[in-house]
Write an enzyme that holds these catalytic residues in place. Structure first.
Site, mmCIF file in Angstrom:
data_model
loop_
_atom_site.group_PDB
_atom_site.id
_atom_site.type_symbol
_atom_site.label_atom_id
_atom_site.label_comp_id
_atom_site.label_asym_id
_atom_site.label_seq_id
_atom_site.Cartn_x
_atom_site.Cartn_y
_atom_site.Cartn_z
ATOM 1 N N HIS A 57 67.789 53.207 51.565
ATOM 2 C CA HIS A 57 66.897 53.889 52.506
ATOM 3 C C HIS A 57 67.313 55.349 52.619
ATOM 4 O O HIS A 57 68.288 55.781 51.985
ATOM 5 C CB HIS A 57 66.865 53.192 53.866
ATOM 6 C CG HIS A 57 68.169 53.117 54.613
ATOM 7 N ND1 HIS A 57 69.250 52.404 54.160
ATOM 8 C CD2 HIS A 57 68.561 53.667 55.799
ATOM 9 C CE1 HIS A 57 70.243 52.499 55.024
ATOM 10 N NE2 HIS A 57 69.853 53.278 56.023
ATOM 11 N N ASP A 134 71.433 48.453 55.462
ATOM 12 C CA ASP A 134 71.566 48.281 56.905
ATOM 13 C C ASP A 134 70.570 47.264 57.454
ATOM 14 O O ASP A 134 70.237 47.305 58.643
ATOM 15 C CB ASP A 134 71.362 49.625 57.620
ATOM 16 C CG ASP A 134 72.516 50.585 57.402
ATOM 17 O OD1 ASP A 134 73.496 50.216 56.732
ATOM 18 O OD2 ASP A 134 72.434 51.732 57.892
ATOM 19 N N HIS A 172 78.221 48.744 56.268
ATOM 20 C CA HIS A 172 79.101 49.253 57.323
ATOM 21 C C HIS A 172 80.108 48.197 57.754
ATOM 22 O O HIS A 172 79.843 46.994 57.680
ATOM 23 C CB HIS A 172 78.289 49.671 58.550
ATOM 24 C CG HIS A 172 77.439 50.876 58.343
ATOM 25 N ND1 HIS A 172 77.892 52.160 58.554
ATOM 26 C CD2 HIS A 172 76.149 50.989 57.939
ATOM 27 C CE1 HIS A 172 76.915 53.023 58.300
ATOM 28 N NE2 HIS A 172 75.846 52.334 57.922
#
Length: 256
Positions: A57, A134, A172
């Protein structure tokens, strides 16, 4: 057993960088470009030449290093066509159902709006490996910056349908905080309790909690479990549909 080689390393404050290498052809892809200098150093240390950039993204900690990596390596940029106005110089725009190749390994592109409207994931089905950016995190999911809860729930449901042994590389290191929240909405889940304890031990040793697996997340991640009666009862949403329960879990996490 996949013969793809994956080099995982921390970037920025809490991102992970991933280099994926096909030893037969020498092709190497970097999944997103959170830190160009670190990515180039890791490729050099491995003796790999980066030939492709695969963006999930447009956020800066995912595509901000594209230009520098491309300038240093000549790598092609593969990214969601939806984000062409926000990710410069895409060589290969992709959308849902497309396939991209790394040597002789093929990944299918999954359109997963929610965190952003153009987010995609890359799924090496034959290798049981996926890079999900994400969209899905270990014990969590991405914050809804652009998409709706309904969009994100649909996206997560598609990932949840993959084989349980699929290894999930999320972008992450959020798992410790995610575990604390998960226990607040699903405190009696023994799989979650064990997962959270393992995460505490891993982080105390300075170890990553990524990758995870679809099976582990289905058992313990509340964002994949809105149908669970115990979670619904705790939220007071016994009669709601799954998307509504998911939306409430996400709302609570945003304010946790």
């Amino acid at each position: 057993m996949s013969d793809l080689l994956i080099r995982q390393f921390p970037c920025l404050s809490d991102n992970y960088g991933f280099l994926v290498h096909d030893p037969e052809t020498g092709e190497t892809a970097t999944i997103d470009t959170p830190d160009a200098d670190r990515i180039l150093a890791e490729a050099d240390a491995a003796g790999w030449r980066i030939t492709q950039i695969w963006n999930t993204h447009h956020h800066f900690d995912h595509a901000g290093g594209n230009a520098a990596v491309r300038a240093a390596t000549g790598a092609r940029i593969i990214a969601p066509g939806y984000d062409a106005h926000r990710i410069p110089d895409i060589d290969v725009p992709v959308s849902d159902g497309d396939t991209v190749a790394l040597g002789r390994h093929e990944a299918r592109v999954l359109f997963t709006p929610g965190h952003t409207l153009g987010h995609v994931c890359y799924h090496f089905a034959d290798d049981r490996i996926a890079f999900v950016g994400d969209t899905l995190f270990a014990l969590g999911c991405g914050r809804l910056f652009e998409g709706s809860p309904e969009q994100m729930w649909t996206s997560l449901s598609r990932l949840a349908a993959w084989p349980e042994e699929t290894r999930i590389y999320c972008a992450h290191e959020y798992t410790q905080a995610n575990a604390a929240f998960a226990l607040s909405v699903d405190p009696d889940n023994r799989d979650l309790q064990a997962y959270a304890a393992a995460v505490e031990a891993e982080r105390a040793r300075g170890e990553p909690t990524v990758p995870t697996t679809i099976g582990a997340e289905l058992a313990a991640n509340p964002f994949l479990r809105p149908a669970d009666p115990a979670i619904r009862k705790r939220l007071g949403l016994e009669a709601a549909d799954d998307a509504t329960v998911f939306a409430e879990i996400r709302r609570r996490k945003d304010n946790f």
